[in-house]
Design an enzyme around this catalytic site. Sequence first.
Site, short mmCIF file in Angstrom:
data_model
loop_
_atom_site.label_atom_id
_atom_site.label_comp_id
_atom_site.label_asym_id
_atom_site.label_seq_id
_atom_site.Cartn_x
_atom_site.Cartn_y
_atom_site.Cartn_z
N CYS A 26 0.86 -1.19 0.00
CA CYS A 26 0.00 0.00 0.00
C CYS A 26 0.89 1.24 0.00
O CYS A 26 2.11 1.15 0.07
CB CYS A 26 -0.94 0.01 1.21
SG CYS A 26 -0.11 0.25 2.79
N CYS A 29 3.52 1.78 2.71
CA CYS A 29 4.81 1.10 2.53
C CYS A 29 5.79 2.00 1.77
O CYS A 29 6.95 2.15 2.15
CB CYS A 29 4.62 -0.21 1.78
SG CYS A 29 3.54 -1.41 2.60
N ASP A 456 7.83 30.25 -31.61
CA ASP A 456 8.92 30.56 -32.52
C ASP A 456 8.40 30.40 -33.95
O ASP A 456 7.65 29.47 -34.24
CB ASP A 456 10.09 29.61 -32.26
CG ASP A 456 11.18 29.75 -33.30
OD1 ASP A 456 11.71 30.86 -33.45
OD2 ASP A 456 11.47 28.74 -33.98
#
Length: 768
Positions: A26, A29, A456
């Site tokens: 989970c 952890c 650009d």
Amino acid sequence: MSSVTDQLGQPPATTGIELAISGMTCASCANRIERKLNKVDGVTATVNYATEKAKVSFPGSLTPADLVRVVEEAGYAAELPPAPTTPTAGAQSTDESSPADEHLRELRQRLLVSAALSIPVIVLAMVPALQFRYWQWLSLTLAAPVVVWGAWPFHRAAWVNLRHRTTTMDTLISMGTLAAFGWSLYALFLGTAGMPGMTHPFELTISRGDGAGNIYLEVAAGVTTFILAGRYFEARSKRQAGAALRALLELGSKDVAVLRPGPDGWREERIPTERLMVGDRFVVRPGEKIATDGVVQEGTSAVDVSMLTGESVPVEVGVGDAVTGATVNAGGRLVVQATRVGADTQLAQMARLVEEAQNGKAQMQRLADRISGVFVPIVILIAVGTLVFWLVSGAGGTAAFTAAVSVLIIACPCALGLATPTALMVGTGRGAQLGILIKGPEVLESTRRVDTVVLDKTGTVTTGQMSLRAVRAADGESEEHVLRLAGAVEHASEHPIARAIVAGARERVGDSLPEVSDFASTSGLGVSGVVEGTEVVVGRPAFLTEQDETRRTELDDVARGYEGEGLTVVHVAWRGGVRGILVVGDSVKPTSGRAIAELRGLGLRPVLLTGDNERAARAVAAEVGIEADEVIAEVLPADKVDVVKQLQDQGRVVAMVGDGVNDAAALAQADLGLAMGTGTDVAIEASDLTLVRGDLRSAADAIRLARRTLATIKGNLFWAFAYNVAALPLAAAGLLNPMLAGAAMAFSSVFVVSNSLRLRRFQPLTQH
């Protein structure tokens, strides 16, 4: 690169590594491993529960083995990264023996066995009419293997956590199921629940009483099965979420036909693609994948680049054209010389960018991780408080126990831990399929605030290549004849304008241009030569001699009009006079106008930035739909970054789209940098998003995808928080049976992952 601290004798610069983590169940952890690693001096770590990887930076005083030891001391396993492999060789493929697939198979086996044993237990508990004499002992026989063997991964993880004086979601699951099973054993052997003919009704809420006659075997078995189902579907969904990256890694060719010198000339030798070296020449037959990045040496063909750019239209290639590994040769036979192999190929770089993005964490996810890290201890305290409250209120041991177990089971920080990484995995994976590379989760947060996009001009809005725009002939001459003679002369020149004229001539009058003799070139002015017995001069007006003033005046007005649009005009003369003019210029990409409209639709103000002159810039802006007051022209390359800063000083949040070396600083300065993949490596490195396709519409698609991914993350986090905020009070109040609580908890994780998977259906505007 040495740093100032290096020169002062301080520890050297840190090294980065990626560890594969196993044993996490989970988000708590992952949070725990992250805390353990970050406690080590000089270490900075990010652990991702969804990808099961840890991205770690560490000083030279440590080794990777030291990091693995820290993870193992925390109760988990870690593996060092494998030796470098080449994605273009089909490495890192997903096979049936992979650890992830083994884990999935184990989960499926536990789920199927547990479900088969649990269903009769649940049915007997829910339907009193089926509760025959000694039914409770059959329930115990069926439920015991589920609680012991089926839930063993939860018990094992809870024990490891206990040894390390910490808690995770497995602690809650183990405590809840063992408590329900233990209470049932007490009631069966020491209470009245084991008496022959015992029955009790199934209730959605909590009943009151001393509990000596109540058993919760359906809770112990049912919760285990529901949570196993949630873990299985969660794991399978996570595999689906990472499918795009795995598919990207598997796209490459497995072997290749390399040309080797032999006694009778060149011969083909079939070798694994990973053995290719830079400079090797290899053969690509129709229908085969191009083994690696290279340049065409022989042949012409159409190449399917859809895997790279998402564009379905094949690209025509010939001698001198660059090709990319893993694209498909859809036409004729090609001989290609390898220019990049292994980890240097474009495919490998794409895969690396995507994986790095998936391993990152957004700010919102860091908040969720902090919450999940303290969530489990808080839930245990709430469960104890619930037990005490119900006992003090005189509700009896059964009600107190059931409410406390419901609190333990319903709480689930897993949904919080999965909210961001699963959405990020699917979003970045889908982007890779469409030729959009997102470098990290922080990029998603930037797209939400952007209100101005600086474009650009050359290579971004325009093609960046000169092309023939128009031909005008003097009275008495035909445009085809003017173009035919000019094309013949310019064919001997390598100037970009000459190449544009030749290409235009071949397109309009055919490939068979006449031969030229006595060719001469004057740098910066023009060229001349004899074509079919006539001396033809092509160039600037100052280069032409013996001009017919009447015809010059006639064409001059036309020429000035084109020059006012920022285009280049070339004069063509023979036999004493100017016979025509050729108009050459950088063409606007066909899709740029629509792209500007799409960017406006996203709430962005487009600004055109160029070093070209004002007239040319305004002409391009007018063609694509940018207002004249949003044109910034005649800007030196070094000054582009200052323009971005000025816009930011005005309160604008700026995105920059560019493709050249001169755009790199501006891309880095912008709040969001988007580099066209057709541009330079420097520009791509400085950007936040890379658009593999040269189509400006992909910039709009990238922002749409990034915003959609961010919205999915927010939605996941909202529902994960809302679920816990709503469910915990209900459980503590006795309004949820523990088994229903377990089903709801499992559903919350599956919902978050399923919601993220919807991003796989994202459709770009470029395909509409």
